[in-house]
Structure formats: structure tokens, C-alpha cells
Design a protein around this motif. Sequence first.
Motif, PDB file in Angstrom:
ATOM      1  N   PHE A 155      42.210  33.278  43.803  1.00 30.46           N
ATOM      2  CA  PHE A 155      41.160  33.216  44.828  1.00 30.46           C
ATOM      3  C   PHE A 155      41.082  34.487  45.674  1.00 30.46           C
ATOM      4  O   PHE A 155      40.522  34.461  46.773  1.00 30.46           O
ATOM      5  N   SER A 156      41.622  35.567  45.188  1.00 27.71           N
ATOM      6  CA  SER A 156      41.588  36.826  45.936  1.00 27.71           C
ATOM      7  C   SER A 156      40.153  37.221  46.265  1.00 27.71           C
ATOM      8  O   SER A 156      39.227  37.019  45.472  1.00 27.71           O
ATOM      9  N   GLY A 157      39.982  37.831  47.441  1.00 28.91           N
ATOM     10  CA  GLY A 157      38.635  38.159  47.910  1.00 28.91           C
ATOM     11  C   GLY A 157      38.061  39.449  47.365  1.00 28.91           C
ATOM     12  O   GLY A 157      36.927  39.811  47.720  1.00 28.91           O
ATOM     13  N   ASP A 158      38.795  40.179  46.527  1.00 27.48           N
ATOM     14  CA  ASP A 158      38.239  41.409  45.951  1.00 27.48           C
ATOM     15  C   ASP A 158      37.765  41.156  44.521  1.00 27.48           C
ATOM     16  O   ASP A 158      37.876  40.055  43.986  1.00 27.48           O
ATOM     17  N   VAL A 159      37.250  42.197  43.900  1.00 27.73           N
ATOM     18  CA  VAL A 159      36.676  42.035  42.553  1.00 27.73           C
ATOM     19  C   VAL A 159      37.736  41.782  41.495  1.00 27.73           C
ATOM     20  O   VAL A 159      37.410  41.393  40.364  1.00 27.73           O
ATOM     21  N   ASP A 160      39.014  42.024  41.836  1.00 29.33           N
ATOM     22  CA  ASP A 160      40.091  41.787  40.878  1.00 29.33           C
ATOM     23  C   ASP A 160      40.567  40.342  40.883  1.00 29.33           C
ATOM     24  O   ASP A 160      41.364  39.951  40.031  1.00 29.33           O
ATOM     25  N   GLY A 161      40.136  39.571  41.876  1.00 32.48           N
ATOM     26  CA  GLY A 161      40.484  38.152  41.877  1.00 32.48           C
ATOM     27  C   GLY A 161      39.870  37.449  40.681  1.00 32.48           C
ATOM     28  O   GLY A 161      38.706  37.697  40.328  1.00 32.48           O
ATOM     29  N   TYR A 162      40.646  36.575  40.036  1.00 36.10           N
ATOM     30  CA  TYR A 162      40.183  35.972  38.792  1.00 36.10           C
ATOM     31  C   TYR A 162      38.864  35.230  38.967  1.00 36.10           C
ATOM     32  O   TYR A 162      37.937  35.389  38.159  1.00 36.10           O
ATOM     33  N   LEU A 163      38.760  34.416  39.998  1.00 36.45           N
ATOM     34  CA  LEU A 163      37.542  33.631  40.192  1.00 36.45           C
ATOM     35  C   LEU A 163      36.361  34.534  40.521  1.00 36.45           C
ATOM     36  O   LEU A 163      35.259  34.353  39.971  1.00 36.45           O
ATOM     37  N   ASN A 164      36.573  35.508  41.398  1.00 37.74           N
ATOM     38  CA  ASN A 164      35.501  36.447  41.713  1.00 37.74           C
ATOM     39  C   ASN A 164      35.067  37.234  40.475  1.00 37.74           C
ATOM     40  O   ASN A 164      33.872  37.475  40.263  1.00 37.74           O
ATOM     41  N   ALA A 165      36.034  37.650  39.664  1.00 38.15           N
ATOM     42  CA  ALA A 165      35.709  38.415  38.453  1.00 38.15           C
ATOM     43  C   ALA A 165      34.861  37.587  37.501  1.00 38.15           C
ATOM     44  O   ALA A 165      33.879  38.082  36.916  1.00 38.15           O
ATOM     45  N   ILE A 166      35.205  36.317  37.330  1.00 37.28           N
ATOM     46  CA  ILE A 166      34.434  35.442  36.441  1.00 37.28           C
ATOM     47  C   ILE A 166      33.017  35.258  36.968  1.00 37.28           C
ATOM     48  O   ILE A 166      32.032  35.368  36.215  1.00 37.28           O
ATOM     49  N   LEU A 167      32.891  35.004  38.275  1.00 34.43           N
ATOM     50  CA  LEU A 167      31.572  34.777  38.868  1.00 34.43           C
ATOM     51  C   LEU A 167      30.718  36.044  38.828  1.00 34.43           C
ATOM     52  O   LEU A 167      29.507  35.990  38.578  1.00 34.43           O
ATOM     53  N   ASN A 169      31.048  38.645  36.663  1.00 30.97           N
ATOM     54  CA  ASN A 169      30.714  38.974  35.275  1.00 30.97           C
ATOM     55  C   ASN A 169      29.651  38.045  34.696  1.00 30.97           C
ATOM     56  O   ASN A 169      28.883  38.443  33.810  1.00 30.97           O
ATOM     57  N   SER A 170      29.617  36.818  35.200  1.00 34.16           N
ATOM     58  CA  SER A 170      28.611  35.869  34.710  1.00 34.16           C
ATOM     59  C   SER A 170      27.293  35.991  35.463  1.00 34.16           C
ATOM     60  O   SER A 170      26.326  35.297  35.131  1.00 34.16           O
ATOM     61  N   GLY A 171      27.270  36.841  36.486  1.00 31.23           N
ATOM     62  CA  GLY A 171      26.050  37.051  37.247  1.00 31.23           C
ATOM     63  C   GLY A 171      25.742  35.961  38.249  1.00 31.23           C
ATOM     64  O   GLY A 171      24.624  35.905  38.785  1.00 31.23           O
ATOM     65  N   MET A 172      26.702  35.113  38.544  1.00 30.20           N
ATOM     66  CA  MET A 172      26.461  34.019  39.480  1.00 30.20           C
ATOM     67  C   MET A 172      26.492  34.487  40.931  1.00 30.20           C
ATOM     68  O   MET A 172      25.916  33.838  41.808  1.00 30.20           O
ATOM     69  N   ILE A 173      27.193  35.578  41.207  1.00 32.17           N
ATOM     70  CA  ILE A 173      27.219  36.154  42.550  1.00 32.17           C
ATOM     71  C   ILE A 173      27.030  37.663  42.434  1.00 32.17           C
ATOM     72  O   ILE A 173      27.265  38.262  41.369  1.00 32.17           O
ATOM     73  N   ASP A 174      26.596  38.287  43.544  1.00 36.22           N
ATOM     74  CA  ASP A 174      26.349  39.733  43.562  1.00 36.22           C
ATOM     75  C   ASP A 174      27.506  40.507  44.168  1.00 36.22           C
ATOM     76  O   ASP A 174      27.674  41.701  43.896  1.00 36.22           O
ATOM     77  N   GLU A 175      28.292  39.877  45.010  1.00 38.91           N
ATOM     78  CA  GLU A 175      29.439  40.538  45.635  1.00 38.91           C
ATOM     79  C   GLU A 175      30.575  39.542  45.768  1.00 38.91           C
ATOM     80  O   GLU A 175      30.364  38.329  45.766  1.00 38.91           O
ATOM     81  N   ALA A 176      31.789  40.090  45.865  1.00 35.59           N
ATOM     82  CA  ALA A 176      32.982  39.243  45.917  1.00 35.59           C
ATOM     83  C   ALA A 176      32.963  38.358  47.160  1.00 35.59           C
ATOM     84  O   ALA A 176      32.516  38.767  48.233  1.00 35.59           O
ATOM     85  N   ILE A 177      33.452  37.136  47.006  1.00 31.86           N
ATOM     86  CA  ILE A 177      33.514  36.161  48.099  1.00 31.86           C
ATOM     87  C   ILE A 177      34.939  36.136  48.647  1.00 31.86           C
ATOM     88  O   ILE A 177      35.905  36.087  47.881  1.00 31.86           O
ATOM     89  N   GLN A 178      35.061  36.135  49.979  1.00 29.59           N
ATOM     90  CA  GLN A 178      36.366  36.050  50.627  1.00 29.59           C
ATOM     91  C   GLN A 178      36.777  34.573  50.714  1.00 29.59           C
ATOM     92  O   GLN A 178      36.705  33.937  51.766  1.00 29.59           O
ATOM     93  N   PHE A 179      37.213  34.041  49.583  1.00 28.26           N
ATOM     94  CA  PHE A 179      37.524  32.608  49.528  1.00 28.26           C
ATOM     95  C   PHE A 179      38.586  32.197  50.543  1.00 28.26           C
ATOM     96  O   PHE A 179      38.463  31.146  51.177  1.00 28.26           O
TER      97      PHE A 179
END
Length: 323
Positions: A155-167, A169-179
Motif C-alpha cells: 500500500f505504499s503511496g509512491d509509484v513503486d507500491g504494488y497496488l499503486n503500480a497495478i492501478l 499500469n491498468s489506467g485506473m488512476i492517473d497518479e499514485a494514491i497515499q493509501f
Amino acid sequence: MAKVDLSSMTADERQLHQFKVESERSKRREKMSTALLVTPYILLFTTFIVVPIIVAWGLSLTHFDLIQAPRLTEPFGMFNYVMLITQDENFLKFVIPNTIKFAVIVGPGGYILSFIMAWMLSQIQAGPRKIISLALYTPSMVGGVFISVVWRTVFSGDVDGYLNAILLNSGMIDEAIQFLQSPDYLLNIMIFVALWGSMGIGFLAMLAGLLNVDKTLYEAAYVDGIKNRFQEIIYITIPQMKPQMLFGAVMAIVGAFNAGYIGVALSGANPTPQYSGQLIINHIDDFGFIRYEMGYAAAISVILLLVIAGFSTVAYALFGEKD
């Protein structure tokens, strides 16, 4: 015991008297052995349960900051409780709602999940059951390490966080979320992690109880009219393992109210960001070990004790033996 003149007794009377004497001696020995067996438990229970509760209650009536001696507050030592209920905005606005939501979902949710998994495992062979049980139980032992290493990475808030990276790469979000810093996500992530690690000692107790239910009861139940597995669980399985169900319920209650470390480990701060994941146990740590307002922290801990005792009483009413 008064001396008895045996010479004036008949043989039968002497034999009866001797039996009474031996019976009284045996009772005294039983009482002494019982006292010796119970004494260590009483000493440990008094030292680690009764005394801390009394001390916490006493400190809750005082102002104590670890520097000055405790001073009784006014009116009648109730100042901390009055402040907690009327003046602590964070407690009323964030801590109570967060704790209720967390406990209501994690407590019953983890309990039901533990029972379902234990029941499913009881239906398979011993070899796979041992391996899967160990796999399910392991998170409860190494939960702190997993939270710090695995879940914070997921759940890391940068682009290297697994969940952010998946979202991303799939185009579901435009910028990383600070989960882990966002009030919109932190508490829900805490609930997810708590449920993931809920297969603790209560789960093992339920599994042991399920494996020890007399199988002939199921056969007799089907003869008497049981029609499916759900009825089997309701009318046979649960009544036959009430001690394990009670133990699991108490452990689930205590675990739900004692899981504040999850939010701190995920967010890296206490209080959690904007109090979004602040539970009552975190509030105690905040005032007791960060602000050093021990009297106020003791008052919160007394409230927590009463809440846990209330829920445990309900659990005992549901699953305790009614002799």
C-alpha cells in the motif's frame, strides 16, 4: 478434637470412630492439596490482573505526569472522566467511531471467518489440514513483521507500491494514491489487515473442538431428522464445542480492541494521520507514553476494560455452560 475413651466402646463403635477419624484426615489433606494447587494461580492472577486493575483505577482519579506525585483531581477524582466525555474532541469525533467500526467488523468478522475456516479444514485429511492450518495461523505470529515489510510495500503511496503500480499500469488512476496517509483509506486497510491476521489461537481452539466432536452424534441426528450440513452445524457442532466457541469469542473481542498497533505500523505515526485510524488503544498510548498524562491514560484504559468486560459477558451468556 476431644479425646474419646475407646476402652468403653464396642468393637463396632471403635471401628466406626476410626473410620470417621480417617475420613476427617482425608478431607483435610484434600483441602490442603487443593489450596497448594490454587495458590500459584491466585498469586499470579492477583499480581498481574487484580493489582494492575486497582492501580489503573486509582491513577485514573489523579493527575499524574511521571514527574510529580499523583494528585487527586476534583470533583471527587472524576475530572479525567469528565474531560474524556465532554472535552476530548478527538476521542468523541474520531476514536469512538473508529473503534466501533473496527471492532464491529473485525471482532465478529474474524470470529466467523475463523470458525468457517476451522470447519472447512476439519472436513479434509490430516496431512493437508496441518499444512493449511500452519499457513493460516502464521500471520497471527508474524503480523507485526508482515505489516512493516509486506503490507506497507503493497500500500505504499509512491509509484513503486504494488497496488499503486497495478492501478497505474491498468489506467485506473492517473497518479499514485497515499493509501496509508489518507483518511479515506487507512481505517479500511487496517480492517483488511486485521482480518488477514485473525486466524490466531481462537482459530486453533475451534479446530480442535471440531475434531473432537463425537461423530456418532451426527449419525443419530440424521436419523432424528437433520437434513443438511447447516442444520448439522447449528444443532450438533456448535452446542458440542461451546467451550472452544467461548474461548474464540473472548480472544476475538480482546484482539479487536487491542489491534491499534496495526494503524501505527502502517502509517508510521501515533496519532495516525488526521486521527483517521486512531483506536482507543492508540489514544491510551498517545496520552500515556507520548504526552505522559498517565492519569488521563489510566481513565481511558478503565473505560476500555469495562467495554471488553461487557462484550465478554455477552459472549459468556451465549456460549457459557448453563449449569
